[in-house]
Scaffold this motif. Structure first.
Motif, PDB file in Angstrom:
ATOM      1  N   GLY A   8       0.768  -1.236   0.000  1.00  0.00           N
ATOM      2  CA  GLY A   8       0.000   0.000   0.000  1.00  0.00           C
ATOM      3  C   GLY A   8       0.797   1.283   0.000  1.00  0.00           C
ATOM      4  N   GLY A   9       2.122   1.209   0.026  1.00  0.00           N
ATOM      5  CA  GLY A   9       2.911   2.427  -0.011  1.00  0.00           C
ATOM      6  C   GLY A   9       2.855   3.088  -1.376  1.00  0.00           C
ATOM      7  N   GLY A  10       3.478   4.264  -1.458  1.00  0.00           N
ATOM      8  CA  GLY A  10       3.507   4.955  -2.738  1.00  0.00           C
ATOM      9  C   GLY A  10       3.829   6.418  -2.578  1.00  0.00           C
ATOM     10  N   LEU A  11       3.587   7.151  -3.657  1.00  0.00           N
ATOM     11  CA  LEU A  11       3.838   8.594  -3.691  1.00  0.00           C
ATOM     12  C   LEU A  11       2.514   9.333  -3.559  1.00  0.00           C
ATOM     13  N   VAL A  12       2.466  10.313  -2.676  1.00  0.00           N
ATOM     14  CA  VAL A  12       1.248  11.078  -2.466  1.00  0.00           C
ATOM     15  C   VAL A  12       1.627  12.531  -2.205  1.00  0.00           C
ATOM     16  N   GLN A  13       0.749  13.444  -2.582  1.00  0.00           N
ATOM     17  CA  GLN A  13       0.992  14.857  -2.342  1.00  0.00           C
ATOM     18  C   GLN A  13       0.690  15.221  -0.889  1.00  0.00           C
ATOM     19  N   PRO A  14       1.312  16.277  -0.391  1.00  0.00           N
ATOM     20  CA  PRO A  14       0.994  16.730   0.971  1.00  0.00           C
ATOM     21  C   PRO A  14      -0.507  16.977   1.113  1.00  0.00           C
ATOM     22  N   LYS A  64      -0.910  11.482  15.855  1.00  0.00           N
ATOM     23  CA  LYS A  64      -2.220  11.469  16.502  1.00  0.00           C
ATOM     24  C   LYS A  64      -3.196  12.384  15.774  1.00  0.00           C
ATOM     25  N   GLY A  65      -4.401  11.879  15.563  1.00  0.00           N
ATOM     26  CA  GLY A  65      -5.420  12.647  14.879  1.00  0.00           C
ATOM     27  C   GLY A  65      -5.347  12.554  13.367  1.00  0.00           C
ATOM     28  N   LEU A  80      -3.114   0.620   8.345  1.00  0.00           N
ATOM     29  CA  LEU A  80      -2.808   1.963   8.839  1.00  0.00           C
ATOM     30  C   LEU A  80      -3.384   2.958   7.851  1.00  0.00           C
ATOM     31  N   GLN A  81      -4.414   3.648   8.264  1.00  0.00           N
ATOM     32  CA  GLN A  81      -4.991   4.710   7.444  1.00  0.00           C
ATOM     33  C   GLN A  81      -4.272   6.003   7.776  1.00  0.00           C
ATOM     34  N   MET A  82      -3.670   6.596   6.761  1.00  0.00           N
ATOM     35  CA  MET A  82      -2.880   7.816   6.957  1.00  0.00           C
ATOM     36  C   MET A  82      -3.538   8.965   6.198  1.00  0.00           C
ATOM     37  N   ASN A  83      -3.981   9.964   6.928  1.00  0.00           N
ATOM     38  CA  ASN A  83      -4.616  11.138   6.340  1.00  0.00           C
ATOM     39  C   ASN A  83      -3.779  12.383   6.615  1.00  0.00           C
ATOM     40  N   SER A  84      -4.048  13.416   5.878  1.00  0.00           N
ATOM     41  CA  SER A  84      -3.346  14.695   6.059  1.00  0.00           C
ATOM     42  C   SER A  84      -1.840  14.494   6.094  1.00  0.00           C
ATOM     43  N   LEU A  85      -1.340  13.766   5.135  1.00  0.00           N
ATOM     44  CA  LEU A  85       0.076  13.420   5.123  1.00  0.00           C
ATOM     45  C   LEU A  85       0.955  14.645   4.930  1.00  0.00           C
ATOM     46  N   LYS A  86       2.102  14.596   5.584  1.00  0.00           N
ATOM     47  CA  LYS A  86       3.070  15.677   5.523  1.00  0.00           C
ATOM     48  C   LYS A  86       4.383  15.149   4.954  1.00  0.00           C
TER      49      LYS A  86
END
Length: 116
Positions: A8-14, A64-65, A80-86
């Motif tokens: 599930g990894g990859g490239l994503v924009q901020p 967190k959050g 692992l759901q990852m949102n608002s990635l930095k």
């Protein structure tokens, strides 16, 4: 021999989202803890999130959050759901599953890159 594999990894924009998955193959006896860790270039591996058999979860302060861990200890699967990635979330993410009989096992890692 039990193997653990992430996907599930990859490239994503901020600001974007990704979902990582992990599964253990082989016989599962009694999983105690499942977790996600990450290692950025030049840094030590760090804990991201863990889930105990009873469902209790812990998170690194930095996620967190934004990140949510979920899974099924009876099946040996976690997500692992990852949102608002930095950009600082860029790292190789590793899954670890700890069974009471065969001990802890690491996956090979999956790259997550957050970049515009």
């Amino acid at each position: 021999q039990v193997q653990v594999e992430e996907s599930g990894g990859g490239l994503v924009q901020p600001g974007g989202s990704l979902r990582l998955s992990c599964a253990a193959s082989g016989r599962i006896y009694s999983i105690k803890t499942m977790g996600w860790y990450r290692q950025a270039p030049g840094k030590e591996r760090e804990l991201v999130a863990t889930m105990r058999r009873g469902g209790d979860t812990t998170y690194a302060e930095s996620v967190k959050g934004r990140f949510t861990i979920s899974g099924d200890s009876a099946q040996g699967t976690i997500r692992l759901q990852m949102n608002s990635l930095k950009s600082e979330d860029t790292a190789v993410y590793y899954c670890n599953i700890d069974d009471a009989v065969w001990g802890g096992s690491w996956g090979q890692g999956t790259q997550v890159t957050v970049s515009s």
